[in-house]
Write an enzyme that holds these catalytic residues in place. Structure first.
Site, PDB file in Angstrom:
ATOM      1  N   GLU A 103     -10.862  30.659  64.342  1.00 20.76           N
ATOM      2  CA  GLU A 103     -11.086  31.177  65.690  1.00 20.76           C
ATOM      3  C   GLU A 103     -10.241  32.434  65.815  1.00 20.76           C
ATOM      4  O   GLU A 103      -9.102  32.399  66.271  1.00 20.76           O
ATOM      5  CB  GLU A 103     -10.720  30.123  66.735  1.00 20.76           C
ATOM      6  CG  GLU A 103     -11.134  30.465  68.146  1.00 20.76           C
ATOM      7  CD  GLU A 103     -10.117  31.362  68.841  1.00 20.76           C
ATOM      8  OE1 GLU A 103     -10.238  32.611  68.719  1.00 20.76           O
ATOM      9  OE2 GLU A 103      -9.218  30.818  69.478  1.00 20.76           O
ATOM     10  N   GLU A 156     -10.211  41.277  66.775  1.00 22.19           N
ATOM     11  CA  GLU A 156      -9.143  40.698  65.962  1.00 22.19           C
ATOM     12  C   GLU A 156      -9.463  40.741  64.473  1.00 22.19           C
ATOM     13  O   GLU A 156      -8.807  40.087  63.668  1.00 22.19           O
ATOM     14  CB  GLU A 156      -8.858  39.262  66.393  1.00 22.19           C
ATOM     15  CG  GLU A 156      -8.119  39.181  67.706  1.00 22.19           C
ATOM     16  CD  GLU A 156      -7.532  37.807  67.946  1.00 22.19           C
ATOM     17  OE1 GLU A 156      -7.743  36.914  67.112  1.00 22.19           O
ATOM     18  OE2 GLU A 156      -6.871  37.630  68.968  1.00 22.19           O
TER      19      GLU A 156
END
Length: 768
Positions: free
Chosen positions: A216, A225
Site C-alpha cells: 500500500e 509515492e
C-alpha cells in the site's frame, strides 16, 4: 569502516510514508548530496553529533546501521546533517513521539482500509506461497498474510516455501515493526529487510521470486509515492510471471467543477485586479511570473461542498493493473458532456481500489457527494464514497488556468489526461496546448516564482492587501524611513514599500526565496513603478548584518508579514522566527538598527479555542487491535491520543482545521500569550481560563497567532480557523471531555510555555 550511502529518490518516499506537517520536499531541499558527503566525512573523522533540531529528511547506511538525518532549525531555517545510531532513535524510548508528524496513525485507524486489505489478503494468499510486502510500515499487511498463509505454530524460521518478507527502508519504522511482530508472536514468521525494494536481490535478500505482492504505497493522487516505479521493478526483478497482487487494480475518476474558492487559490492575476492598490504581483503580459505549480493538490473537498457547482457526471480517467508491469507514460482523450452552465475552474479527482481479482472488495477516496445507484451493492460499486473522515487520503484538485473555461449545458468538453510514473495532469482542449504553456514558462523560468495555493490566495485577497497597505501607510505618516529591511520572504511588502516611498532604500533578506526573489523583483519593477537601484536582496549574509551591508545606513523600519517560503506546512508559531531573529540579543541586526526603529508587526498574540473535533481525534486515537492484530505498542511513538496519561499526550500538530471533518467551537476565543517584538523575547508562560459556552464533547484546543501590525492595534491580521488560508496548531486531549452540560465540566485552564531557543510552544491544560 566502510559506509554505503544511497541517494534519496522519490521511490524512497514509499518507505517513509506521508508527512502530515512538514511538507519539506526531499527534492527541493537546499542541502545538496555533496553537503551530505562532506558532513559524512567530518563525522567519520570527529564522531561529533550536532545539536538536534526538527527532523526532516533521512539517508541511511545499512552497513553501519546508522541513520543520517537532515534536521531543520525552525528559527533560522538552516539545515544540518546529524548521525543517529540505531540505538539512539526509535521506539526504545516509548514516550518520545518521533513519528507523530507522519500519517501512519491516521492510516492505521482507517478501519475501512484495514478490513478491505484483510478480506483481499485472505482470498489471495495460500498456504505455501511466497509473499512480499513493500513499504511494510508496522507490518500489518505482512501479519495478515502470515496469518492467512497457514496455522503453523511450530515456531521454526521461515523457509523458501510459505514465507512472508517485509521490506521497509525507514529505520525507525523497521524498529517499531519488530516490536509489533514480537507482540503478536510473529517475529520468526516474517523476514524483515531494512532496504528499499529496488535494493533487493533474489538469491541474496530473498531466496526466490515472490508469488504474491501485498503493498500500500498510495498517496491521494495514487502515483505520488512511486507506485509505478515500484511495481515495474517488482515485476522485473522480484515477482514470478503469474504473481498475484493486493490490491489488484486501481482506477482514477474525475469531475468538472466550478468553485470561486478554488479559483482564488491559483488565479492571482485576475484576483489582484480587484484590490485597486496599484500593486501588480502579476503584471499584464506576465501571467506566469508568479503562480502555483501545475500539479494535483490534495484537499478535503467535502469541506467546500456548498461552494462547488458540479458541471459533469463522474468519469473514469486511467486504470492501472497491479498484476502487470505498468507503463511509465500514458495519455488519453476524454469527451465529457457537461451537466450545467458555468465555468470549468477545476478537475476534482479521486481513485478506487479493487483489492481482489474477482471485483468484490473495493476502497474509494471519492467525496461524499458521489451517490450510489439504488440498485447497486454499495460495497461493489466504484462510485461508493468514503464514509469515515481520514486525513491520509483526500481528493485531489487540478486547477484550470485563469478564470476557467465557460461551458453550456450538454456541451462536449475534451479533456486530455497524461500520467507519468509519479503524477497525473490534465489539459482542456480549449486551453493553450501544453507545449505552448511550457514554451511560455521557459521564457520566464529564471524570474518565475512558484508559491503554494494558499499563499497565492492571500496575495490576491483584497481585504488582506488593504490591511497591509493601511498599516504601512500609517507607519509612514510623517516619517519616511531612510532604510527599510524586509526580514522575511514577503515580495508583497518589498514592492509595497518601494511603491509608497520615493526615497527609501529597501533591503530584503529573502531567507527562503534568495536569488529567485531577486530575479522576480527585477521582472516586475517597471510595472510597479520602482527602480531596482532602491531595492537590494542580500545574498551572502549569515550570522549578522553590518553597516557595510546597509551602506552605512541605520534601519528605520523592520517589517515582515511574517511569511517564510517553505514554512506554510508548519505550526503557526514557527513564524515567530521573525521576532527571534531581531531579538535574541539582536545578534543578526543589532549593529544596524536605529534607536527608534519601527518594527511591524509589533506584536503577536497567541490565541486558542476549545473545540469539538471528533473526526480528527478518532483518526489519531490509540490503537489496540487492528483486525485482531495488536498494535498497542506503537501509540506513544506515533503520538496517539486516548488511553494514555496527559504526560504522554501527543504534540501540537498543524492542520487546516476547516478541513478536519466535523468541527464545533465550544469556547470563546482566548488570549493566551502576547509577544512584544519591541522587547527581547525571553522564555515565557501564558495562561487563560477556558469557559465553555456550548455543550458538546471537547477533543482539544486549536491555537494560532494573530499579528498586530501597528502600535495602535488598528490593523490585526487574524489566522484562526475561519481564515482558511492558514494552518492552525491542534493540541488533542488524551481523552475527550463532556462540557457545558449540567454535571459536566464548565471551566478549564490552558497554559502555554514558549522556549525562544527552540521556537517551540508547549501546551498544557487542567481542570479548575
Amino acid at each position: 569502516m566502510r559506509l554505503r550511502v544511497t541517494r534519496v529518490t522519490r521511490l524512497s518516499l514509499a518507505a517513509r510514508r506521508r508527512s502530515s506537517s512538514s511538507h519539506v520536499s526531499l527534492l527541493a531541499s537546499r542541502f545538496s548530496y555533496q553537503a551530505f558527503m562532506a558532513f559524512l566525512l567530518r563525522h567519520l573523522l570527529t564522531r561529533s553529533t550536532p545539536n538536534s533540531f526538527r527532523p526532516s529528511r533521512t539517508m541511511s547506511s545499512s552497513a553501519a546501521q546508522r541513520l543520517f538525518q537532515l534536521k531543520l532549525d525552525p528559527l533560522t531555517g538552516n539545515s544540518e546533517w546529524v548521525v543517529i545510531d540505531e540505538q539512539d532513535q526509535g521506539p526504545e524510548n516509548p514516550s518520545e513521539p518521533i513519528l507523530a508528524t507522519t500519517s501512519y496513525l491516521d492510516m492505521l485507524n482507517d478501519s475501512r482500509r484495514n478490513r478491505a486489505f484483510q478480506e483481499a489478503i485472505d482470498k489471495t494468499v495460500t498456504k505455501n506461497c511466497r509473499v512480499l510486502d513493500i513499504g511494510a510500515g508496522t507490518g500489518l499487511l505482512s501479519m495478515m498474510a502470515a496469518r492467512a498463509m497457514s496455522s503453523d505454530d511450530s515456531g521454526v524460521s521461515p523457509s523458501a516455501e510459505g514465507m512472508v518478507t517485509a521490506c521497509e527502508s525507514y529505520l525507525p519504522m523497521v524498529k517499531l515493526m519488530r516490536k509489533v511482530l514480537h507482540l503478536n508472536g510473529m517475529g520468526r514468521k516474517i523476514n524483515v529487510i531494512n532496504k528499499r525494494s529496488d535494493e533487493l536481490n533474489v538469491g541474496v535478500d530473498i531466496p526466490s521470486r515472490a508469488d504474491v505482492l501485498v503493498s500500500e504505497i498510495l498517496d491521494s493522487e495514487l502515483l505520488g509515492e512511486g507506485l509505478i516505479p515500484t511495481l515495474q521493478h517488482a515485476h522485473d526483478k522480484l515477482l514470478v510471471e503469474t504473481a498475484k497482487t493486493v490490491p489488484y487494480r486501481a482506477a482514477t475518476y474525475g469531475q468538472l467543477v466550478e468553485s470561486k474558492f478554488l479559483w482564488k487559490l491559483h488565479d492571482l492575476y485576475n484576483n489582484e485586479v480587484k484590490a485597486l492598490d496599484n500593486i501588480y504581483l502579476v503584471p499584464s503580459g506576465q501571467e506566469t511570473i508568479l503562480s502555483i505549480k501545475q500539479q494535483q493538490y490534495a484537499m478535503h473537498c467535502d469541506a467546500i461542498k456548498e461552494e462547488i457547482k458540479l458541471l459533469s457526471e463522474p468519469f473514469k480517467i486511467f486504470e492501472f493493473d497491479f498484476s502487470k508491469r505498468p507503463d511509465s507514460h500514458e495519455e488519453t482523450e476524454l469527451h465529457i458532456k457537461t451537466t450545467d452552465n458555468g465555468s470549468v475552474q477545476a478537475v476534482i479527482s479521486w481513485w478506487i481500489l479493487q483489492l481482489d481479482c474477482e471485483g468484490t472488495i473495493f476502497y474509494s477516496t471519492a467525496p461524499k457527494w458521489i451517490s450510489v445507484p439504488f440498485n447497486v451493492n454499495k460495497s461493489q460499486t466504484p462510485f461508493s464514497s468514503a464514509q469515515d473522515w481520514c486525513d491520509h487520503w483526500k481528493q485531489c484538485v487540478w486547477f484550470i488556468p485563469g478564470k476557467g473555461i465557460r461551458v453550456s449545458k450538454d456541451e462536449e468538453v475534451h479533456l486530455h489526461a497524461i500520467h507519468t510514473d509519479i503524477s497525473i495532469s490534465y489539459n482542456l482542449k480549449t486551453q493553450l496546448p501544453r507545449t505552448q504553456i511550457e514554451q511560455h514558462d521557459l521564457l520566464a523560468k529564471d524570474s518565475r516564482l512558484i508559491l503554494s495555493p494558499e499563499r497565492v490566495a492571500i496575495y490576491g485577497d483584497s481585504e488582506w492587501r488593504l490591511s497591509m497597505l493601511t498599516a504601512i501607510k500609517n507607519t509612514l505618516l510623517g516619517n519616511t524611513p531612510s532604510l527599510c529591511v524586509v526580514a522575511d520572504d514577503s515580495i508583497f511588502l518589498t514592492i509595497l514599500v518601494a511603491h509608497l516611498t520615493q526615497t527609501s532604500h529597501v533591503i530584503s533578506l529573502f531567507p527562503g526565496l534568495r536569488d529567485k526573489g531577486t530575479q522576480y523583483l527585477q521582472a516586475v519593477a517597471v510595472a510597479n513603478g520602482f527602480s531596482m537601484d532602491r531595492i537590494e536582496v542580500l545574498q551572502n549574509w549569515k550570522t549578522c548584518l553590518t553597516l557595510l551591508d546597509t551602506h552605512q545606513k541605520k534601519v528605520d523600519l523592520l517589517i515582515g508579514e511574517p511569511f517564510y517560503y517553505g514554512n506554510e506546512g508548519k505550526l503557526p508559531w514557527q513564524n515567530l522566527r521573525f521576532c527571534l531573529m531581531n531579538e535574541k540579543e539582536r545578534t543578526i541586526l543589532n549593529s544596524v538598527l536605529s534607536e527608534d526603529v519601527v518594527i511591524m508587526p509589533c506584536k503577536g498574540i497567541l490565541r486558542a479555542c476549545a473545540m469539538s473535533l471528533p473526526d480528527l481525534w478518532n483518526s489519531r486515537r490509540c490503537l489496540k487491535k487492528i483486525e485482531g492484530l495488536d498494535h498497542s505498542v506503537v501509540n506513544a511513538t506515533l503520538g496517539a491520543c486516548g488511553d494514555l496519561s496527559e504526560a504522554q499526550e501527543g504534540p501540537c500538530l498543524p492542520y487546516f482545521v476547516w478541513q478536519c471533518g466535523e468541527i464545533k467551537e465550544l469556547s470563546e476565543i482566548l488570549r493566551v500569550m502576547e509577544f512584544d517584538f519591541s522587547k527581547p523575547i525571553c522564555p515565557c508562560t501564558g495562561k487563560a481560563k477556558v469557559e465553555f459556552i456550548e455543550t458538546g464533547i471537547c477533543h482539544g484546543f486549536v491555537l494560532w497567532i494573530d499579528w498586530v501590525m501597528d502600535a495602535e492595534s488598528f490593523t490585526v491580521l487574524a489566522t484562526g480557523p475561519v481564515h482558511r488560508y492558514w494552518k492552525q496548531g491542534v493540541k488533542l486531549l488524551s481523552k475527550p471531555i463532556s462540557v457545558g452540560l449540567h454535571g459536566s465540566e464548565r471551566t478549564r485552564e490552558i497554559e502555554a510555555s514558549f522556549d525562544p531557543t527552540s521556537g517551540e510552544i508547549i501546551v498544557k491544560h487542567c481542570l479548575l
